[in-house]
Scaffold this motif. Sequence first.
Motif, PDB file in Angstrom:
ATOM      1  N   ASN A  45     -70.039  72.804 -64.600  1.00 29.86           N
ATOM      2  CA  ASN A  45     -68.646  72.398 -64.222  1.00 29.86           C
ATOM      3  C   ASN A  45     -67.747  72.944 -65.462  1.00 29.86           C
ATOM      4  N   THR A  46     -66.305  72.664 -65.343  1.00 35.04           N
ATOM      5  CA  THR A  46     -65.506  72.987 -66.331  1.00 35.04           C
ATOM      6  C   THR A  46     -64.365  71.984 -66.406  1.00 35.04           C
ATOM      7  N   PHE A  47     -63.882  72.101 -67.530  1.00 39.54           N
ATOM      8  CA  PHE A  47     -62.283  71.467 -67.747  1.00 39.54           C
ATOM      9  C   PHE A  47     -61.484  71.851 -68.780  1.00 39.54           C
ATOM     10  N   SER A  48     -60.386  71.914 -68.545  1.00 37.33           N
ATOM     11  CA  SER A  48     -59.533  72.659 -69.582  1.00 37.33           C
ATOM     12  C   SER A  48     -58.660  71.524 -70.174  1.00 37.33           C
ATOM     13  N   LYS A  49     -58.438  71.822 -71.612  1.00 35.59           N
ATOM     14  CA  LYS A  49     -57.701  70.929 -72.350  1.00 35.59           C
ATOM     15  C   LYS A  49     -56.829  72.024 -73.518  1.00 35.59           C
ATOM     16  N   ASP A  50     -55.570  71.547 -73.821  1.00 37.59           N
ATOM     17  CA  ASP A  50     -54.922  72.201 -74.888  1.00 37.59           C
ATOM     18  C   ASP A  50     -55.019  73.774 -74.669  1.00 37.59           C
TER      19      ASP A  50
ATOM     20  N   PHE B  88     -57.401  75.511 -73.807  1.00 38.60           N
ATOM     21  CA  PHE B  88     -58.862  76.018 -73.662  1.00 38.60           C
ATOM     22  C   PHE B  88     -59.700  75.377 -72.534  1.00 38.60           C
ATOM     23  N   THR B  89     -60.559  76.303 -72.161  1.00 34.86           N
ATOM     24  CA  THR B  89     -61.347  75.923 -70.920  1.00 34.86           C
ATOM     25  C   THR B  89     -63.126  75.670 -71.605  1.00 34.86           C
ATOM     26  N   PHE B  90     -63.477  74.524 -71.047  1.00 32.27           N
ATOM     27  CA  PHE B  90     -64.772  74.218 -71.631  1.00 32.27           C
ATOM     28  C   PHE B  90     -65.876  74.131 -70.446  1.00 32.27           C
TER      29      PHE B  90
ATOM     30  N   MET C 198     -69.186  80.588 -67.288  1.00 34.08           N
ATOM     31  CA  MET C 198     -70.532  80.142 -66.456  1.00 34.08           C
ATOM     32  C   MET C 198     -69.722  79.552 -65.018  1.00 34.08           C
ATOM     33  N   TYR C 199     -68.358  79.024 -64.976  1.00 37.05           N
ATOM     34  CA  TYR C 199     -67.984  78.655 -63.895  1.00 37.05           C
ATOM     35  C   TYR C 199     -67.551  79.615 -62.766  1.00 37.05           C
ATOM     36  N   LYS C 200     -67.589  81.017 -63.178  1.00 36.67           N
ATOM     37  CA  LYS C 200     -67.480  82.133 -62.428  1.00 36.67           C
ATOM     38  C   LYS C 200     -68.516  82.113 -61.278  1.00 36.67           C
ATOM     39  N   ILE C 201     -69.695  81.831 -61.804  1.00 35.46           N
ATOM     40  CA  ILE C 201     -70.806  81.754 -60.891  1.00 35.46           C
ATOM     41  C   ILE C 201     -70.565  80.937 -59.580  1.00 35.46           C
TER      42      ILE C 201
END
Length: 310
Positions: free
Chosen positions: A41-46, A48-50, A223-226
């Motif tokens: 999974n992924t999350f975004s902050k400031d 940036f995407t992590f 990776m979240y592109k998958i």
Amino acid sequence: MPSAIIIGSGLGGLATALRLSQNGYKVTIIEKHNTAGGRLNTFSKDGFTFDTGPSFFSMSYAFTELFDYCKIKNPLTLQPLNPLYSVYFEGNNVPLKIYKDLDKLQTEFKHIEPELKKRLEKYLKKAGQLFYDTEHIVIDKNFDSTLSYLLALSRVPWKHAPMMFRSMWTELENTFTSQEAKVIFSLVAFFLGSTPFETPAVYSLLNFTELVHDGYWNVKGGMYKIVDELMVLLKARNVEFIFNTEIVKIESQGERVTKLIDKAGTSYTADVIICNSDAASFRGQVLGRKISLLKNSIRWNGHFRHLQFI
Ligand SMILES: Cc1cc2nc3c(=O)[nH]c(=O)nc-3n(C[C@H](O)[C@H](O)[C@H](O)COP(=O)(O)OP(=O)(O)OC[C@H]3O[C@@H](n4cnc5c(N)ncnc54)[C@H](O)[C@@H]3O)c2cc1C
């Protein structure tokens, strides 16, 4: 049209949904969170995407096999990692870069482990033999019972048996002189959620997969592109997603699961029901099974992780 329900929209659930839709099933995925992907999974902050979970993978050919099976052009651009990864040791700002090319790797280790290449070649040769002797008997197989697993193991050449009973750390201690080399090549044990002291030496085959076989890869776009690409394909095949819904109970007749019930009391049924939830928590929390002796053996010996006990 036969119907299927999959519990969980992790990578395993999404890939299974794609295969089932290819086989003519009407698929529904039930997911307790509000996004697909599970641990991937992924999350975004400031700005940036992590990534929250995986950042790279081995055995990239599994994607080729999946998309070939479903007769779809692979929508992902896979990128081989070179170096595979970098390792920082405390107090040293200069990382050790881990290359698949053993000559380059030897240069990295020239002051630390002068005979690294020679030692590693010997270690990887043994790990490679184990990999090829188990690949189609154990590694890419699913086991429904302890018996089927033990029967498969009995077909593995006996010369590998001592590696079942030696720890990975002992194997590395017998191979390398430097602490750095031992630590770095033991890192794969942590991928199993274990430690090199508890993991049997058979898992040196993971060093073979990283350094010789297929290496490590990630995906252009992150990776979240998958997950994104799989979702596009699944929606085009009319796979239904039910988010924010947790399955908390099952009903069964004999060995057959007949109904799933969510937190709100809604029930679901289908011709085929697949659970891609985390096996350990689902077994305890939903199926209400107690920790068994076998589960203790999972802790004791990482090798039993191949088994799924739902
Ligand atoms: C921090 C971290 C780093 C990792 N790094 C890597 C890496 O670099 N490379 C790599 O290959 N692997 C890595 N992994 C492992 C990898 O993420 C997992 O193996 C993989 O994502 C598991 O996919 P899955 O589909 O089997 O399960 P999951 O991703 O766990 O999916 C299960 C899904 O089921 C849902 N669910 C569970 N129970 C229920 C229920 N009762 N009702 C409805 N929904 C339910 C969950 O919400 C979840 O979405 C990492 C994992 C973590 C946590």
